[in-house]
Design an enzyme around this catalytic site. Structure first.
Site, PDB file in Angstrom:
ATOM      1  N   GLU A 103     100.072  21.675 -10.589  1.00 13.63           N
ATOM      2  CA  GLU A 103      99.081  21.516 -11.662  1.00 13.63           C
ATOM      3  C   GLU A 103      97.690  21.360 -11.062  1.00 13.63           C
ATOM      4  OE1 GLU A 103     100.393  18.747 -14.774  1.00 13.63           O
ATOM      5  OE2 GLU A 103      98.316  18.097 -15.003  1.00 13.63           O
ATOM      6  N   ASP A 105      93.978  20.181 -12.492  1.00 12.50           N
ATOM      7  CA  ASP A 105      93.428  19.551 -13.705  1.00 12.50           C
ATOM      8  C   ASP A 105      91.939  19.321 -13.723  1.00 12.50           C
ATOM      9  OD1 ASP A 105      95.879  18.925 -14.833  1.00 12.50           O
ATOM     10  OD2 ASP A 105      95.976  16.959 -13.865  1.00 12.50           O
ATOM     11  N   GLU A 107      89.757  17.112 -16.535  1.00  8.00           N
ATOM     12  CA  GLU A 107      89.802  16.345 -17.783  1.00  8.00           C
ATOM     13  C   GLU A 107      88.417  15.769 -18.013  1.00  8.00           C
ATOM     14  OE1 GLU A 107      94.095  14.558 -18.937  1.00  8.00           O
ATOM     15  OE2 GLU A 107      93.113  13.565 -17.271  1.00  8.00           O
ATOM     16  N   HIS A 120      87.286  14.230 -14.623  1.00  3.17           N
ATOM     17  CA  HIS A 120      88.408  13.737 -13.858  1.00  3.17           C
ATOM     18  C   HIS A 120      89.148  14.972 -13.313  1.00  3.17           C
ATOM     19  CE1 HIS A 120      92.007  11.003 -13.580  1.00  3.17           C
ATOM     20  NE2 HIS A 120      92.639  12.139 -13.762  1.00  3.17           N
ATOM     21  N   ARG A 131      96.129  12.329  -6.985  1.00  7.26           N
ATOM     22  CA  ARG A 131      95.052  12.810  -6.124  1.00  7.26           C
ATOM     23  C   ARG A 131      93.749  12.903  -6.927  1.00  7.26           C
ATOM     24  NH1 ARG A 131      99.240  16.927  -4.378  1.00  7.26           N
ATOM     25  NH2 ARG A 131      99.986  16.147  -2.384  1.00  7.26           N
ATOM     26  N   GLU A 132      93.441  11.825  -7.635  1.00  2.00           N
ATOM     27  CA  GLU A 132      92.307  11.871  -8.544  1.00  2.00           C
ATOM     28  C   GLU A 132      90.958  11.787  -7.832  1.00  2.00           C
ATOM     29  OE1 GLU A 132      94.737   9.629  -8.614  1.00  2.00           O
ATOM     30  OE2 GLU A 132      95.865   9.972 -10.467  1.00  2.00           O
ATOM     31  N   TRP A 197      92.832   4.213 -22.707  1.00  5.38           N
ATOM     32  CA  TRP A 197      92.444   4.148 -21.291  1.00  5.38           C
ATOM     33  C   TRP A 197      91.168   4.904 -20.918  1.00  5.38           C
ATOM     34  CZ3 TRP A 197      92.128   8.787 -18.636  1.00  5.38           C
ATOM     35  CH2 TRP A 197      92.790   9.871 -19.228  1.00  5.38           C
ATOM     36  N   GLY A 201      88.112   2.252 -19.132  1.00  8.52           N
ATOM     37  CA  GLY A 201      89.452   1.708 -19.013  1.00  8.52           C
ATOM     38  C   GLY A 201      90.056   1.240 -20.335  1.00  8.52           C
ATOM     39  N   ARG A 276      94.737   1.012  -3.214  1.00  9.49           N
ATOM     40  CA  ARG A 276      95.807   1.758  -3.855  1.00  9.49           C
ATOM     41  C   ARG A 276      96.874   2.228  -2.869  1.00  9.49           C
ATOM     42  NH1 ARG A 276      94.390   7.070  -7.310  1.00  9.49           N
ATOM     43  NH2 ARG A 276      96.530   7.744  -7.710  1.00  9.49           N
TER      44      ARG A 276
END
Ligand SMILES: *[C@@H]1O[C@H](CO)[C@@H](O)[C@H](O)[C@H]1NC(C)=O
Length: 288
Positions: A103, A105, A107, A120, A131-132, A197, A201, A276
C-alpha cells in the site's frame, strides 16, 4: 505579408491542436474510476472531468480505479475540504489485496479554519506498515487544485506535491526490507469522518453544522503507468514508452527540493521516533 499570415495560421492551428489534445488527454473519471460507496454522495461531473466526494453525518463516500497497476507515475489533482474541515480525512492511496498486501498512502487530515492540513504518508510492504511521515504544506490545499503524485518504480516510491518530492521510500531489498513490486495495486479514495483521532489526536471534533464536506478531484493522469490485467503488464508489450520513468531517479534539483520540504514542513518521521522503537529503528531508517 503572405508569410506572416501563413505563420499566424500555423500558430492558430497549433493552438487548436493543443486545445484538442488537452481535451482528449483530460481525465475521464467514468472511464478510469467507479464510485464504490456513499449512496449518491460521490459524483462525476462536467463531462466526467471532475469528481467530488462528500461527507455528512450519515456517511462519507469513495471511489476506486477500474484498472490495477504494477508500477506507474500517477498524478491526481485534489482540492481539499475547505473551511472548518477538522475531523475529516481524505484518503488517496494505492493498495493491493490479501493479508500480505502492499500500500502507498496519502491521507489529508482536516483542521479548523486557518489551521494547517496535515499530509500523512505511509508505505506498506507485504502487510507491514508503521512507516508514517507527516507534513504540513507550503500553500493552502483548499483554495485550489494541486497535484499529488506517486512515482512507483522498481527503485523507489516517490511522493510528490506539485512536482516537489516530499518523501522517498527506497528499494532496500538488498538489506532485507521488503519492497512493493509483485502485487498490482488499485487506486482508492474516500472522504470519511475520523474525529476520534485525526485532528490534534481527536481533541477537535467534526462540526456537523458545516456539512456536507466536499473534496474535489480532476486531471487524473496514469499515462505513464503499467496496467496489470490477466497476469500481464501493459508495459511489457510497449517497453520504450515506459523506460524513462521506470528507471527514474531524483535529479539534483529534486533532491534539493526534497531536503527543503523535509527540513521545513515535515512534522513527524517514524525514523526519528525513538520512543516508538525501543528495540531500535526499522532497518530502512538506518539505511536511507
Ligand atoms: C491542526 O492545527 C494545529 C495547530 O496549528 C497543528 O498543530 C496540527 O498539526 C494541525 N493538523 C491536524 C491534523 O491536527
Amino acid at each position: 505579408m503572405a508569410s506572416s499570415s501563413s505563420s499566424t495560421t500555423m500558430l492558430l492551428l497549433l493552438a487548436l491542436f493543443l486545445a484538442l489534445f488537452s481535451l482528449l488527454a483530460a481525465a475521464n473519471f467514468d472511464q478510469d474510476f467507479q464510485i464504490t460507496w456513499g449512496d449518491g454522495r460521490a459524483k462525476i461531473l462536467n463531462n466526467a472531468n471532475l469528481l467530488t466526494l462528500s461527507l455528512d453525518k450519515a456517511s462519507g463516500s469513495g471511489f476506486q480505479s477500474r484498472n490495477e497497476y504494477l508500477f506507474g507515475m500517477i498524478d491526481m489533482q485534489l482540492k481539499l475540504v475547505p473551511g472548518n474541515s477538522a475531523g475529516t480525512v481524505t484518503a488517496y492511496y494505492l493498495s493491493s489485496k490479501g493479508s500480505t498486501w502492499d500500500e502507498i498512502d496519502f491521507e489529508f487530515l482536516g483542521n479548523l479554519s486557518g489551521d494547517p492540513y496535515t499530509i500523512h504518508t505511509n508505505v506498506f510492504s507485504q502487510g507491514k506498515g508503521n512507516r508514517e511521515q507527516q507534513f504540513h504544506l507550503w500553500f493552502d490545499p483548499t483554495a485550489d487544485f494541486h497535484t499529488y503524485s506517486v512515482l512507483w518504480n522498481p527503485r523507489h516510491i516517490v511522493f510528490s506535491v506539485d512536482n516537489t518530492p516530499i518523501r522517498v521510500f527506497k528499494n532496500l531489498e538488498s538489506f532485507g526490507v521488503p519492497f512493493p513490486k509483485k502485487q498490482p495495486m488499485r487506486i482508492y479514495s474516500s472522504l470519511w469522518n475520523a474525529d476520534d483521532w485525526a485532528t490534534r489526536g481527536g481533541l477537535v471534533k467534526t462540526d456537523w453544522s458545516k456539512a456536507p464536506f466536499t473534496a474535489s478531484y480532476r486531471n487524473f493522469n496514469a499515462k505513464n503507468a503499467c496496467v496489470w490485467s490477466n497476469g500481464k503488464s501493459s508495459c511489457s508489450s510497449n517497453p520504450t514508452s515506459s523506460s524513462s520513468w521506470l528507471s527514474q531517479e531524483l535529479d539534483l534539483t529534486s533532491q534539493k527540493r526534497l531536503r527543503w520540504v523535509q527540513k521545513n514542513y515535515m512534522i513527524y518521521n517514524y525514523c526519528t521516533d525513538a520512543k516508538r522503537f525501543p528495540q531500535g529503528f526499522p532497518l530502512e531508517c538506518t539505511r536511507s
